[in-house]
Design a protein around this motif. Structure first.
Motif, PDB file in Angstrom:
ATOM      1  N   LYS A  53     -50.473 -24.022 -29.159  1.00 53.55           N
ATOM      2  CA  LYS A  53     -51.522 -25.051 -29.159  1.00 53.55           C
ATOM      3  C   LYS A  53     -51.646 -25.694 -30.532  1.00 53.55           C
ATOM      4  CE  LYS A  53     -52.890 -25.130 -24.927  1.00 53.55           C
ATOM      5  NZ  LYS A  53     -52.596 -26.342 -24.136  1.00 53.55           N
ATOM      6  N   ARG A  54     -51.513 -24.889 -31.587  1.00 56.74           N
ATOM      7  CA  ARG A  54     -51.581 -25.426 -32.943  1.00 56.74           C
ATOM      8  C   ARG A  54     -50.426 -26.392 -33.201  1.00 56.74           C
ATOM      9  NH1 ARG A  54     -47.444 -24.079 -36.423  1.00 56.74           N
ATOM     10  NH2 ARG A  54     -47.795 -21.850 -36.098  1.00 56.74           N
ATOM     11  N   GLN A  55     -49.213 -26.006 -32.775  1.00 67.64           N
ATOM     12  CA  GLN A  55     -48.045 -26.884 -32.937  1.00 67.64           C
ATOM     13  C   GLN A  55     -48.257 -28.212 -32.204  1.00 67.64           C
ATOM     14  OE1 GLN A  55     -44.728 -24.619 -31.481  1.00 67.64           O
ATOM     15  NE2 GLN A  55     -44.673 -23.237 -33.236  1.00 67.64           N
ATOM     16  N   GLU A  56     -48.800 -28.125 -30.991  1.00 66.55           N
ATOM     17  CA  GLU A  56     -49.040 -29.323 -30.196  1.00 66.55           C
ATOM     18  C   GLU A  56     -50.040 -30.247 -30.887  1.00 66.55           C
ATOM     19  OE1 GLU A  56     -50.282 -30.468 -25.576  1.00 66.55           O
ATOM     20  OE2 GLU A  56     -50.729 -28.477 -26.382  1.00 66.55           O
ATOM     21  N   ALA A  57     -51.144 -29.666 -31.402  1.00 71.18           N
ATOM     22  CA  ALA A  57     -52.185 -30.465 -32.046  1.00 71.18           C
ATOM     23  C   ALA A  57     -51.675 -31.118 -33.325  1.00 71.18           C
ATOM     24  CB  ALA A  57     -53.402 -29.590 -32.345  1.00 71.18           C
ATOM     25  N   ILE A  58     -50.956 -30.369 -34.155  1.00 75.47           N
ATOM     26  CA  ILE A  58     -50.451 -30.922 -35.421  1.00 75.47           C
ATOM     27  C   ILE A  58     -49.418 -32.021 -35.158  1.00 75.47           C
ATOM     28  CG2 ILE A  58     -49.095 -30.377 -37.493  1.00 75.47           C
ATOM     29  CD1 ILE A  58     -50.528 -27.699 -37.622  1.00 75.47           C
ATOM     30  N   ALA A  59     -48.544 -31.794 -34.174  1.00 74.73           N
ATOM     31  CA  ALA A  59     -47.538 -32.814 -33.830  1.00 74.73           C
ATOM     32  C   ALA A  59     -48.210 -34.097 -33.346  1.00 74.73           C
ATOM     33  CB  ALA A  59     -46.593 -32.271 -32.765  1.00 74.73           C
ATOM     34  N   ALA A  60     -49.302 -33.955 -32.596  1.00 72.31           N
ATOM     35  CA  ALA A  60     -50.020 -35.139 -32.111  1.00 72.31           C
ATOM     36  C   ALA A  60     -50.720 -35.884 -33.249  1.00 72.31           C
ATOM     37  CB  ALA A  60     -51.044 -34.722 -31.056  1.00 72.31           C
ATOM     38  N   LEU A  61     -51.145 -35.148 -34.272  1.00 68.44           N
ATOM     39  CA  LEU A  61     -51.857 -35.768 -35.393  1.00 68.44           C
ATOM     40  C   LEU A  61     -50.926 -36.491 -36.356  1.00 68.44           C
ATOM     41  CD1 LEU A  61     -54.466 -32.964 -36.202  1.00 68.44           C
ATOM     42  CD2 LEU A  61     -55.011 -35.310 -35.532  1.00 68.44           C
ATOM     43  N   ILE A  62     -49.796 -35.868 -36.715  1.00 67.19           N
ATOM     44  CA  ILE A  62     -48.944 -36.447 -37.767  1.00 67.19           C
ATOM     45  C   ILE A  62     -47.582 -36.903 -37.260  1.00 67.19           C
ATOM     46  CG2 ILE A  62     -50.075 -35.126 -39.585  1.00 67.19           C
ATOM     47  CD1 ILE A  62     -47.726 -33.200 -39.585  1.00 67.19           C
ATOM     48  N   GLY A  63     -47.281 -36.640 -35.974  1.00 70.76           N
ATOM     49  CA  GLY A  63     -46.011 -37.087 -35.415  1.00 70.76           C
ATOM     50  C   GLY A  63     -44.862 -36.157 -35.782  1.00 70.76           C
TER      51      GLY A  63
ATOM     52  N   GLY B  86     -50.393 -38.334 -50.517  1.00 70.03           N
ATOM     53  CA  GLY B  86     -48.995 -38.079 -50.205  1.00 70.03           C
ATOM     54  C   GLY B  86     -48.082 -39.200 -50.660  1.00 70.03           C
ATOM     55  N   PHE B  87     -46.782 -38.919 -50.683  1.00 64.25           N
ATOM     56  CA  PHE B  87     -45.785 -39.929 -51.047  1.00 64.25           C
ATOM     57  C   PHE B  87     -45.557 -40.918 -49.901  1.00 64.25           C
ATOM     58  CE2 PHE B  87     -44.582 -36.389 -53.864  1.00 64.25           C
ATOM     59  CZ  PHE B  87     -44.589 -37.051 -55.083  1.00 64.25           C
ATOM     60  N   PHE B  88     -45.789 -40.461 -48.686  1.00 58.61           N
ATOM     61  CA  PHE B  88     -45.532 -41.286 -47.506  1.00 58.61           C
ATOM     62  C   PHE B  88     -46.849 -41.671 -46.852  1.00 58.61           C
ATOM     63  CE2 PHE B  88     -41.748 -38.740 -48.129  1.00 58.61           C
ATOM     64  CZ  PHE B  88     -40.721 -39.640 -47.903  1.00 58.61           C
ATOM     65  N   PRO B  89     -46.943 -42.875 -46.309  1.00 53.83           N
ATOM     66  CA  PRO B  89     -48.169 -43.280 -45.615  1.00 53.83           C
ATOM     67  C   PRO B  89     -48.303 -42.559 -44.280  1.00 53.83           C
ATOM     68  CG  PRO B  89     -46.479 -44.953 -45.353  1.00 53.83           C
ATOM     69  CD  PRO B  89     -45.920 -43.942 -46.312  1.00 53.83           C
ATOM     70  N   GLY B  90     -49.528 -42.459 -43.799  1.00 53.06           N
ATOM     71  CA  GLY B  90     -49.753 -41.840 -42.494  1.00 53.06           C
ATOM     72  C   GLY B  90     -50.745 -40.695 -42.582  1.00 53.06           C
ATOM     73  N   PRO B  91     -51.228 -40.249 -41.435  1.00 50.10           N
ATOM     74  CA  PRO B  91     -52.205 -39.149 -41.405  1.00 50.10           C
ATOM     75  C   PRO B  91     -51.603 -37.849 -41.933  1.00 50.10           C
ATOM     76  CG  PRO B  91     -51.410 -39.644 -39.195  1.00 50.10           C
ATOM     77  CD  PRO B  91     -50.880 -40.712 -40.086  1.00 50.10           C
ATOM     78  N   ARG B  92     -52.470 -37.014 -42.487  1.00 48.37           N
ATOM     79  CA  ARG B  92     -52.030 -35.745 -43.071  1.00 48.37           C
ATOM     80  C   ARG B  92     -52.843 -34.598 -42.472  1.00 48.37           C
ATOM     81  NH1 ARG B  92     -53.628 -35.317 -47.874  1.00 48.37           N
ATOM     82  NH2 ARG B  92     -55.040 -37.112 -47.815  1.00 48.37           N
ATOM     83  N   VAL B  93     -52.263 -33.391 -42.549  1.00 45.20           N
ATOM     84  CA  VAL B  93     -52.928 -32.181 -42.051  1.00 45.20           C
ATOM     85  C   VAL B  93     -52.840 -31.081 -43.093  1.00 45.20           C
ATOM     86  CG1 VAL B  93     -52.733 -30.264 -40.403  1.00 45.20           C
ATOM     87  CG2 VAL B  93     -52.673 -32.606 -39.573  1.00 45.20           C
ATOM     88  N   ALA B  94     -53.966 -30.419 -43.323  1.00 42.52           N
ATOM     89  CA  ALA B  94     -54.002 -29.201 -44.140  1.00 42.52           C
ATOM     90  C   ALA B  94     -54.173 -28.039 -43.164  1.00 42.52           C
ATOM     91  CB  ALA B  94     -55.153 -29.252 -45.135  1.00 42.52           C
ATOM     92  N   PHE B  95     -53.139 -27.240 -43.044  1.00 42.82           N
ATOM     93  CA  PHE B  95     -53.122 -26.190 -42.025  1.00 42.82           C
ATOM     94  C   PHE B  95     -53.330 -24.822 -42.665  1.00 42.82           C
ATOM     95  CE2 PHE B  95     -50.002 -23.308 -39.644  1.00 42.82           C
ATOM     96  CZ  PHE B  95     -51.002 -22.778 -38.845  1.00 42.82           C
ATOM     97  N   LEU B  96     -54.371 -24.125 -42.213  1.00 41.96           N
ATOM     98  CA  LEU B  96     -54.695 -22.773 -42.675  1.00 41.96           C
ATOM     99  C   LEU B  96     -54.479 -21.804 -41.525  1.00 41.96           C
ATOM    100  CD1 LEU B  96     -55.972 -20.651 -44.590  1.00 41.96           C
ATOM    101  CD2 LEU B  96     -58.219 -21.430 -43.768  1.00 41.96           C
ATOM    102  N   GLU B  97     -53.568 -20.842 -41.699  1.00 46.38           N
ATOM    103  CA  GLU B  97     -53.311 -19.864 -40.635  1.00 46.38           C
ATOM    104  C   GLU B  97     -53.829 -18.488 -41.029  1.00 46.38           C
ATOM    105  OE1 GLU B  97     -49.152 -19.196 -39.876  1.00 46.38           O
ATOM    106  OE2 GLU B  97     -48.614 -19.559 -41.971  1.00 46.38           O
ATOM    107  N   ASP B  98     -54.071 -17.662 -40.012  1.00 48.53           N
ATOM    108  CA  ASP B  98     -54.563 -16.293 -40.200  1.00 48.53           C
ATOM    109  C   ASP B  98     -55.875 -16.265 -40.970  1.00 48.53           C
ATOM    110  OD1 ASP B  98     -52.294 -15.335 -38.888  1.00 48.53           O
ATOM    111  OD2 ASP B  98     -51.150 -15.213 -40.746  1.00 48.53           O
TER     112      ASP B  98
END
Length: 337
Positions: free
Chosen positions: A35-45, A77-89
């Motif tokens: 689910k985390r992979q799916e959400a992050i992929a949807a946010l930043i492509g 970031g160096f590239f334009p577009g949405p970003r994600v800060a991912f904290l696990e565990d």
């Protein structure tokens, strides 16, 4: 905000980029990771990680340096577009650090995605995301995926033309496998059907479904239910060589014959009774036939004998367990004759 069931699945497939954070937690680490992979992929492509628009950190790293999360959401970031800060565990011990990051979050900052294990109802981290006006909290519990979730997984795998009975078998398969194995199975089926426009059939699902570790125990029980007494001995020797315990065989046989008895007693007939039971789709037709051939009275005798054998195996009796179990199954197989 708390999301559950189909709403949670829809949100992970298409998260709101205007929200500050998302917490996904649950006891099943594989389900949380998917689910985390799916959400992050949807946010930043798909290009997000390669363009360094994903910053990943562990709970242990954040405990050592509490500024990591806030720095990650504010970084340019160096590239334009949405970003994600991912904290696990993450754990409850990081609640204050995450709360500070959520408080300082502004539109345009990296969205915070947090994963955690099984959090209790009074968890401080869970409560933070539930009550925060710009955050979403999703708990994944040990329950089979719903039809909508399965259909979404099928669409992702590229499967659209599905026979109704095949869909029923896939639903049963989703209950039997963990999420990672089910996803791999769908991808395997999609490759199998590549370039084939015909509907996916139950035979296709059966051909691609993974074999379970109980397969040979199931073969033995099927031989008993089909009254093939000559096959019981060789199958027993093979299981004995693999170190399978007699009580394991007894539990499997008892479950099988209880299902047959319930199906044989069903007012609408054995076929309808088997459809209502949680039965492996590969065994469905065979068990429906077996329930009709045995009849409820003979199945009552079989269940009684298995219960008696189970008590013997669990008692202080010195009788050799495999011999006791083999003798009981031969007696049951001969009962149908």
């Amino acid at each position: 905000m708390i999301l559950k069931g189909a709403e949670a699945s829809r949100y992970c497939a298409k998260p709101d980029p205007g929200r500050a954070g998302l917490l996904i937690f649950g006891a099943d680490a594989m389900r949380v990771a998917l689910k985390r992979q799916e959400a992050i992929a949807a946010l930043i492509g798909p290009d997000g990680p390669g363009e360094m628009r994903l910053t990943r950190m562990s709970g242990a790293e954040l405990r050592k340096d509490g500024s990591l999360l806030l720095d990650a959401i504010k970084a340019t970031g160096f590239f334009p577009g949405p970003r994600v800060a991912f904290l696990e565990d993450a754990t409850d011990g990081l609640t204050d650090t995450v709360a500070t990051a959520l408080k300082d979050w502004k539109p345009g900052d990296a969205q915070i995605v947090v994963t955690a294990g099984n959090l209790t109802g009074k968890s401080a981290l869970k409560t933070l995301f539930e009550k925060h006006p710009a955050a979403v909290c999703i708990g994944l519990y040990d329950e089979p995926p719903g039809r909508e979730e399965i259909e979404a997984a099928l669409k992702t795998a590229g499967l659209a033309n599905i026979d109704r009975e095949a869909m029923t078998d896939l639903t049963t398969l989703a209950r039997a496998l963990d999420p990672g194995d089910f996803r791999q199975t769908l991808e395997k089926i999609a490759l199998y059907k590549w370039g084939d426009a015909s509907p996916l059939t139950p035979a296709d699902v059966a051909a691609m479904a993974p074999a379970t570790i109980e397969a040979e125990v199931d073969d033995l029980i099927a031989a008993v239910a089909d009254a093939r007494t000559e096959a019981i001995g060789p199958l027993f020797r093979r299981l004995e060589g693999q170190g399978v315990l007699p009580v394991t065989i007894c539990i499997g046989a008892l479950r099988h014959f209880r299902i047959l008895h319930a199906a044989a007693s069903d007012p609408q007939g054995p076929g309808a009774g088997i459809q209502r039971a949680r039965v492996n789709f590969k065994q469905k037709d065979a068990m429906g036939r077996q329930a009709g051939q045995w009849g409820s009275r003979a199945l009552e005798t079989a269940v009684s004998l298995l219960l008696e054998t189970d008590l013997t195996l669990r008692s202080a009796s010195r009788a050799p367990g495999m011999a006791v179990m083999e003798r009981a199954l031969i007696r049951i197989a001969m009962t149908r004759r």
